[in-house]
Scaffold this motif. Sequence first.
Motif, mmCIF file in Angstrom:
data_model
loop_
_atom_site.group_PDB
_atom_site.id
_atom_site.type_symbol
_atom_site.label_atom_id
_atom_site.label_comp_id
_atom_site.label_asym_id
_atom_site.label_seq_id
_atom_site.Cartn_x
_atom_site.Cartn_y
_atom_site.Cartn_z
ATOM 1 N N GLU A 14 0.822 -1.203 0.000
ATOM 2 C CA GLU A 14 0.000 0.000 0.000
ATOM 3 C C GLU A 14 0.859 1.258 0.000
ATOM 4 O O GLU A 14 0.546 2.244 -0.660
ATOM 5 N N LEU A 15 1.968 1.195 0.729
ATOM 6 C CA LEU A 15 2.877 2.337 0.766
ATOM 7 C C LEU A 15 3.452 2.603 -0.622
ATOM 8 O O LEU A 15 3.484 3.753 -1.087
ATOM 9 N N ILE A 16 3.891 1.545 -1.299
ATOM 10 C CA ILE A 16 4.469 1.707 -2.637
ATOM 11 C C ILE A 16 3.424 2.226 -3.618
ATOM 12 O O ILE A 16 3.703 3.114 -4.439
ATOM 13 N N LYS A 17 2.209 1.692 -3.535
ATOM 14 C CA LYS A 17 1.141 2.179 -4.425
ATOM 15 C C LYS A 17 0.897 3.669 -4.225
ATOM 16 O O LYS A 17 0.683 4.420 -5.190
ATOM 17 N N ASN A 18 0.943 4.122 -2.991
ATOM 18 C CA ASN A 18 0.690 5.534 -2.690
ATOM 19 C C ASN A 18 1.821 6.449 -3.157
ATOM 20 O O ASN A 18 1.627 7.656 -3.282
ATOM 21 N N LEU A 19 2.992 5.850 -3.416
ATOM 22 C CA LEU A 19 4.120 6.648 -3.888
ATOM 23 C C LEU A 19 4.019 6.970 -5.375
ATOM 24 O O LEU A 19 4.663 7.891 -5.873
ATOM 25 N N GLY A 20 3.242 6.165 -6.111
ATOM 26 C CA GLY A 20 3.114 6.364 -7.553
ATOM 27 C C GLY A 20 2.470 7.697 -7.878
ATOM 28 O O GLY A 20 1.698 8.255 -7.106
ATOM 29 N N GLY A 21 2.811 8.237 -9.031
ATOM 30 C CA GLY A 21 2.290 9.534 -9.437
ATOM 31 C C GLY A 21 3.258 10.631 -9.080
ATOM 32 O O GLY A 21 3.818 11.308 -9.943
ATOM 33 N N LYS A 22 3.493 10.825 -7.785
ATOM 34 C CA LYS A 22 4.468 11.828 -7.365
ATOM 35 C C LYS A 22 5.886 11.351 -7.660
ATOM 36 O O LYS A 22 6.752 12.129 -8.069
ATOM 37 N N ARG A 23 6.145 10.072 -7.414
ATOM 38 C CA ARG A 23 7.465 9.504 -7.657
ATOM 39 C C ARG A 23 7.376 8.379 -8.676
ATOM 40 O O ARG A 23 6.352 7.728 -8.816
ATOM 41 N N THR A 24 8.474 8.155 -9.350
ATOM 42 C CA THR A 24 8.607 7.016 -10.256
ATOM 43 C C THR A 24 9.200 5.857 -9.465
ATOM 44 O O THR A 24 10.106 6.055 -8.651
#
Length: 310
Positions: free
Chosen positions: A173-183
């Motif tokens: 869930e943490l990694i999914k939430n990083l998408g968009g802002k970060r690659t």
Amino acid sequence: MIKVEKLTKRYAGVTAINNLDFEVEKGEIVGFLGPNGAGKSTTMKILTGYLPATSGSASIAGFDVFEQSIEARKRLGYLPENTPLYTDMRVSEYLRYRANLKGVAGRKVRQAVGDVLELCNLREVEHKLIGALSKGYRQRVGLADALVHDPALLILDEPTIGLDPNQIRQVRELIKNLGGKRTVLISTHILPEVEIMCSRVIVIHKGKIRASDTAENLLKNQRTAGSMRIEAKVGNDNATADLLKLPGVKDVVAEKDGDYTLFQVRLEANTDPSEEVMNLAMTRHWGVRELTRRRTTLEDVFVELTHADS
């Protein structure tokens, strides 16, 4: 964000990666998949500046990883498979130390550390020694370390290895939430996780790119096999041979279970011989207690691509 062209790495008598070409766009979460020895770790080590290439080029955010290594690494956060941590330091102390090493301005260190403690759910252990933490918490500390300088790109090598199911879900869930802002470029062997997290998949095998597409398109376009499970009383019939004659059936493995036989049937792509199987069963008077068609998965795609000879 990442651009790789003709990237090659040779060791003594061995070509680890051969003329790799791929790109990762800003904001993507890309799964980087391949069997052991395929060249994943070599590629990641080159991108992160730990290993030189034999030939070819690679850039991060427009900065050449060989000629402009420091600038490239400023924009990169890296979580290796075995997270190297100073176990005699406390969590917040370690993250402050790492923030300073990564060039976070003195006034901003406290804010940066506070942000990653919140993001990675580490507040409750921030004053504990890293050596006293569980594997799951240590992995989160490693991820917080990778994020503390607010990089545009994260490269994660097996980020959920050794974690229990609850910890895997939290990291996912943490990694999914990083998408968009970060690659994010993520290497993992847990293929269902890739289908959930990643917007695109790159498959590497024997040092070469085998496929690069969304998981959905790979499932549609690759010649991948689905499967079927059949449990039936077949008497003295040669049921394996009968099933192999049906259209769309690639392979049959049979196993006895008392009076029943369990058949694992591999199918050609985009075929469903369920009706033909039932007709055969009725004709031969088999007693069927289960007939299950399993959809094609990313694991099937992976197996097909990485068992190819070329």
